[in-house]
Design a protein around this motif. Structure first.
Motif, PDB file in Angstrom:
ATOM      1  N   MET B  19       0.830  -1.209   0.000  1.00  0.00           N
ATOM      2  CA  MET B  19       0.000   0.000   0.000  1.00  0.00           C
ATOM      3  C   MET B  19       0.857   1.249   0.000  1.00  0.00           C
ATOM      4  SD  MET B  19      -2.809  -0.730  -0.382  1.00  0.00           S
ATOM      5  CE  MET B  19      -3.018  -2.406  -0.855  1.00  0.00           C
ATOM      6  N   LEU B  20       1.881   1.247   0.873  1.00  0.00           N
ATOM      7  CA  LEU B  20       2.688   2.459   0.988  1.00  0.00           C
ATOM      8  C   LEU B  20       3.583   2.646  -0.237  1.00  0.00           C
ATOM      9  CD1 LEU B  20       3.499   2.305   4.773  1.00  0.00           C
ATOM     10  CD2 LEU B  20       1.889   3.784   3.593  1.00  0.00           C
ATOM     11  N   PHE B  92      -7.802  -2.816   4.761  1.00  0.00           N
ATOM     12  CA  PHE B  92      -7.315  -3.829   3.832  1.00  0.00           C
ATOM     13  C   PHE B  92      -7.395  -5.254   4.326  1.00  0.00           C
ATOM     14  CE2 PHE B  92      -5.722  -0.290   1.591  1.00  0.00           C
ATOM     15  CZ  PHE B  92      -5.924  -0.705   0.299  1.00  0.00           C
ATOM     16  N   ILE B  93      -7.660  -5.452   5.650  1.00  0.00           N
ATOM     17  CA  ILE B  93      -7.509  -6.810   6.165  1.00  0.00           C
ATOM     18  C   ILE B  93      -8.583  -7.762   5.653  1.00  0.00           C
ATOM     19  CG2 ILE B  93      -6.312  -6.019   8.244  1.00  0.00           C
ATOM     20  CD1 ILE B  93      -8.868  -6.784   9.747  1.00  0.00           C
ATOM     21  N   ILE B 126     -15.353  -3.125   6.002  1.00  0.00           N
ATOM     22  CA  ILE B 126     -14.792  -1.972   5.278  1.00  0.00           C
ATOM     23  C   ILE B 126     -15.691  -0.756   5.479  1.00  0.00           C
ATOM     24  CG2 ILE B 126     -14.222  -1.069   3.002  1.00  0.00           C
ATOM     25  CD1 ILE B 126     -13.383  -3.799   2.200  1.00  0.00           C
ATOM     26  N   PHE B 127     -17.020  -0.978   5.395  1.00  0.00           N
ATOM     27  CA  PHE B 127     -17.924   0.163   5.586  1.00  0.00           C
ATOM     28  C   PHE B 127     -17.855   0.676   7.022  1.00  0.00           C
ATOM     29  CE2 PHE B 127     -20.648  -1.523   1.948  1.00  0.00           C
ATOM     30  CZ  PHE B 127     -19.921  -0.769   1.057  1.00  0.00           C
ATOM     31  N   ALA B 128     -17.743  -0.262   7.992  1.00  0.00           N
ATOM     32  CA  ALA B 128     -17.715   0.153   9.392  1.00  0.00           C
ATOM     33  C   ALA B 128     -16.477   0.999   9.679  1.00  0.00           C
ATOM     34  CB  ALA B 128     -17.743  -1.073  10.300  1.00  0.00           C
ATOM     35  N   MET B 259      -8.170   5.546  -2.623  1.00  0.00           N
ATOM     36  CA  MET B 259      -8.376   5.270  -4.042  1.00  0.00           C
ATOM     37  C   MET B 259      -8.070   3.810  -4.355  1.00  0.00           C
ATOM     38  SD  MET B 259      -6.801   8.394  -6.117  1.00  0.00           S
ATOM     39  CE  MET B 259      -6.101   7.493  -7.468  1.00  0.00           C
ATOM     40  N   VAL B 260      -6.988   3.287  -3.763  1.00  0.00           N
ATOM     41  CA  VAL B 260      -6.639   1.877  -4.006  1.00  0.00           C
ATOM     42  C   VAL B 260      -7.741   0.976  -3.446  1.00  0.00           C
ATOM     43  CG1 VAL B 260      -4.928   0.084  -3.642  1.00  0.00           C
ATOM     44  CG2 VAL B 260      -4.181   2.428  -3.921  1.00  0.00           C
ATOM     45  N   THR B 261      -8.203   1.265  -2.209  1.00  0.00           N
ATOM     46  CA  THR B 261      -9.297   0.469  -1.635  1.00  0.00           C
ATOM     47  C   THR B 261     -10.506   0.500  -2.549  1.00  0.00           C
ATOM     48  OG1 THR B 261      -8.607   1.447   0.447  1.00  0.00           O
ATOM     49  CG2 THR B 261     -10.522   0.034   0.506  1.00  0.00           C
ATOM     50  N   ALA B 262     -10.869   1.708  -3.009  1.00  0.00           N
ATOM     51  CA  ALA B 262     -12.051   1.857  -3.856  1.00  0.00           C
ATOM     52  C   ALA B 262     -11.894   1.030  -5.123  1.00  0.00           C
ATOM     53  CB  ALA B 262     -12.270   3.331  -4.187  1.00  0.00           C
TER      54      ALA B 262
END
Lengths: 166, 351
Positions: B19-20, B92-93, B126-128, B259-262
């Protein structure tokens, strides 16, 4: 292990609840409440109720408390008066009401049988999505539908009040 | 038990590192991409094709002076970028990065490319966690003691709450057809083909939901055309006006990580994850599993480029237009999609 996790989260929840009541900055009050809901969700998660934990965060921390914060910022309240200062009668009445509600809760819980054999994860596996969904659609169908009607009524009421000006 | 702990820690480390690393690469893609779209050169001085520009930028941000404006609430002012960063990194988990054919390493099962394989709430997690991200922005706006920052923070809270609704309703219809909150099940559900050659991706039956979801994640990540919280022409720099050096970088990085998560969510929910129809539905061994990770990465990379592409193509909405679209178009369309999918399920169609 589980009992220790529960104790840590429970103590933190109580600490932040106190902070939510006594701190004089409303923003800190709301943020403490966010932490309270976070630790309540953590307790649900420890007991294996993943679904309830997620819903707790989404509904309360993610939506309701954001609106609280929104209102506080729009009104720009920087400080509130110290707890119980200025209005002794109201303070006494409030304290009495709080004690009455607390006593009611204790009285209601007193009759419940204690959980024997220690608390284990998955002790309340009924807290996952499938059983909750099934119960909402069978046992609790009427209260569920009733709540939807109440929410729609609140929504319509809010719109009616907002539109009255024009 | 200790083996599981070590496996989880290693996975966490790898995911964090990826991610980083993705952030500076995305910054480079964004700057060179915008230059390509606007017919100019972009940063091309440091390293080949300017690839080392993000490294130089990082050094600059790390060594800049820490400014704290007067009259700020110090605790909240420093807490806000931290919240943004923690929330962005902890979603991400539950994302499966590839197929798990029962991989083992040194004779121990590693439970696939997923950090938390036993969490059965998947996308709800993820939403929480993601719903807490709005606090970083509101608090930054409020604690800065600056009216532009406050306006940015308030806009952001209104925007994120409004678009979260449309986003969640479109995801609910995907979960309804899958019958599980788990993202690996969502991919499993799409790993076959219609008529033998059309990949059974959710984007076909859920086309309205997919469009709503993609628009809503643009709003959730505060990207153009929905970057109203930091609209430069009206609000200086919005909620991060008073933030400089690494404190600003934390907001900047969290935007790119979001953005990556999305993008991973768009691919997992609507574009078949790592599968292309029946291809790669059940790859075998380490080779197959790593191929699935690579295919997934390529699809995610496409949507990351899509984010950049849209940003430099479309102008910004006005705030009243933004709210009107959110409530009067997005939510009804998402509900319509929900009803349509429900009807298709009731008719027994393969959705």
């Amino acid at each position: 292990m589980v009992i220790w996790a529960f104790l840590v989260f429970a103590v933190l929840a109580v600490v932040f609840t106190t902070l939510a009541v006594v701190h004089r900055s409303p923003v800190v009050n709301v943020l403490s409440l966010v932490m309270v809901f976070f630790f309540l969700a953590a307790i649900y998660a420890v007991l294996g109720m993943d679904f309830l934990a997620a819903i707790q965060l989404i509904v309360y921390s993610g939506a309701v408390l954001v609106l609280f914060l929104f209102v506080i910022m729009l009104l720009n309240i920087r400080r509130v008066e110290r707890f119980g200062s200025g209005r002794p009668v109201q303070a006494a009445l409030g304290a009495a009401a709080a004690i009455a509600v607390g006593a009611l809760v204790v009285w209601a819980v007193r009759g419940l049988a204690p959980v024997t054999g220690g608390v284990t994860p998955d002790a309340f596996a009924g807290g996952t999505a499938a059983p909750i969904g099934r119960m909402l659609m069978t046992t609790y169908l009427f209260p569920f539908e009733l709540i939807s009607v109440v929410l729609v009524a609140a929504l319509v009421g809010a719109i009616a009040l907002a539109r009255r000006e024009s | 038990m200790w083996a599981d702990v070590i496996v989880t820690l290693v996975k966490l480390g790898v995911v964090l590192a990826v991610m980083l690393t993705a952030v500076p690469i995305m910054v480079w893609v964004e700057r060179r991409g915008s230059a390509l779209i606007q017919d100019r050169l972009g940063p091309n001085r440091v390293g080949p094709f300017g690839l080392l520009q993000p490294v130089v930028d990082a050094v600059k941000l790390l060594t800049k002076e820490h400014l704290t404006p007067e009259g700020v609430n110090r605790f909240l002012y420093y807490l806000a970028p931290g919240i943004a960063m923690v929330v962005a990194l902890s979603t991400f988990i539950v994302i499966p990065f590839g197929f798990d054919p029962g991989l083992e390493l040194f004779g121990h099962p590693i439970h696939g490319f997923l950090v938390a394989p036993d969490l059965n709430i998947g996308v709800l997690y993820i939403f929480a966690v993601g719903s807490l991200g709005v606090y970083g922005i509101i608090l930054a706006g409020w604690a800065s003691n600056n009216k532009y920052a406050l306006l940015g923070g308030i806009r952001s809270s209104a925007q994120m709450i409004s678009y979260e609704l449309a986003m969640t309703i479109s995801v609910v219809s995907v979960l309804m057809t899958t019958g599980s909150f788990r993202l690996d099940r969502v991919v499993e559900h799409q790993s076959h083909a219609w008529l033998g050659f059309i990949p059974a991706w959710n984007v076909v039956p859920h086309i309205l939901g997919a469009i709503t979801f993609i628009i809503a994640v643009f709003a959730e990540t505060n990207r153009l055309p929905f970057d109203l919280p930091e609209a430069e022409a009206e609000l200086v720099a919005g909620y991060h006006t008073e933030y400089s050096s690494m404190k600003f970088a934390a907001f900047f990085m969290s935007e790119y990580i979001n953005m990556v998560t999305a993008s991973t969510l768009i691919v997992l929910l609507y574009f078949g994850g790592w599968s292309i129809g029946p291809v790669l539905a059940h790859p075998q061994g380490w080779g197959g599993a790593l191929t699935s990770v690579a295919v997934f990465g390529l699809k995610v990379a496409f949507f990351l480029w899509f984010f950049v592409w849209v940003r430099w193509t479309l102008p910004r909405f006005r705030f009243d237009q933004l709210m009107a679209i959110g409530w009067k178009v997005m939510v009804p369309v998402a509900v319509l999609n929900f009803v349509l999918v429900g009807v298709m399920m009731a008719l027994g169609w393969p959705v």
